[in-house]
Motif scaffolding. Sequence first.
Motif, PDB file in Angstrom:
ATOM      1  N   MET A   1      53.011 105.436-102.210  1.00  0.00           N
ATOM      2  CA  MET A   1      52.242 104.621-101.179  1.00  0.00           C
ATOM      3  C   MET A   1      52.094 103.162-102.152  1.00  0.00           C
ATOM      4  N   ARG A   2      52.232 103.287-103.603  1.00  0.00           N
ATOM      5  CA  ARG A   2      51.968 101.883-104.237  1.00  0.00           C
ATOM      6  C   ARG A   2      52.868 100.977-103.872  1.00  0.00           C
ATOM      7  N   VAL A   4      54.946 101.008-101.080  1.00  0.00           N
ATOM      8  CA  VAL A   4      55.076 100.989 -99.584  1.00  0.00           C
ATOM      9  C   VAL A   4      53.883 100.026 -98.983  1.00  0.00           C
ATOM     10  N   LEU A   5      52.850 100.081 -99.640  1.00  0.00           N
ATOM     11  CA  LEU A   5      51.802  99.271 -99.186  1.00  0.00           C
ATOM     12  C   LEU A   5      51.825  97.708 -98.810  1.00  0.00           C
ATOM     13  N   ASN A   7      54.839  96.226 -98.786  1.00  0.00           N
ATOM     14  CA  ASN A   7      55.787  95.967 -97.630  1.00  0.00           C
ATOM     15  C   ASN A   7      55.438  96.281 -96.272  1.00  0.00           C
ATOM     16  N   ALA A   8      54.403  97.144 -96.039  1.00  0.00           N
ATOM     17  CA  ALA A   8      53.604  97.417 -94.829  1.00  0.00           C
ATOM     18  C   ALA A   8      52.957  96.204 -94.451  1.00  0.00           C
ATOM     19  N   ASP A  46      49.935  90.088 -98.924  1.00  0.00           N
ATOM     20  CA  ASP A  46      51.136  91.105 -99.373  1.00  0.00           C
ATOM     21  C   ASP A  46      51.368  90.897-100.786  1.00  0.00           C
TER      22      ASP A  46
END
Length: 272
Positions: A1-2, A4-5, A7-8, A46
């Motif tokens: 998740m570190r 992914v967040l 880029n999400a 981001d």
Amino acid sequence: MRAVLPNAITAAALCSGLTSILFAIAEQWDKAVFAMIIAGVLDMMDGRVARLLKAQSRFGAELDSLSDSASFGIAPALVLYLWALVELPRLGWLAALAYAICCALRLARFNAQIDVEDQPHKSAGFLTGVPAPMGAGFAFMPIYLWLATDEPIFRDPWLVGPWLILVAVMMVSNVATPSWKSLRPKGNLKLATIAVAGLLVGGLLLETWWTLVLIGVIYLSLIAWSIVRYQKVKRERRATARPQEPVQTPLVGGEPEGEQHDRAMPPHDPTN
């Protein structure tokens, strides 16, 4: 998740920017502007989230540029075309194309220099040209004024088209523009900056469109300040890089000491 967040968040900014086109098709112009504002806020988040989580990656940088090209290049061009430029189908479409192309060129230039260390503006704490999110904000200035005043002149394609081209040129220009690194309030100005930020948020809630116009004017003044400040930095750099002139040595017996010393040395014998 570190990983992914960030880029999400970038993907969410892309979706928000493209959704402004949907609102423009439905002629819901205020919602189209709000969708673009949300995209800009997410775009600011981001990169900072990625640095905070130490999740920077080349993939994220490429995704961010592609998202910016769609959200702040293609989407504003289509929204403005549907809002005003459609009255001049050919010239209006050319203005929209010019904006979208210049936004893509700016982002391509940024990607090409992402690994270059020797960047004069970056090393001085400035950016080169107007960033894509601020370019979209500038492009929407006629819509802000139209929503605030309901005056039809701000929707005139002969006004919107040249303004859009001007913003496009500002994005691909080489002028120094402010970055967070170059904005360093000192002393009592820190408290004033906090107060102004709070007032701007209040203004966005009460007088949204006039506050957006005011933010655009403030940013334009910061561009002028950045240009003047960077010229000063360039002069300081040239003065530092300029070779120092030789110091005149005092005369001894009518000749400089260096010349007397050279002449006192025995001539070199090439046979030795």
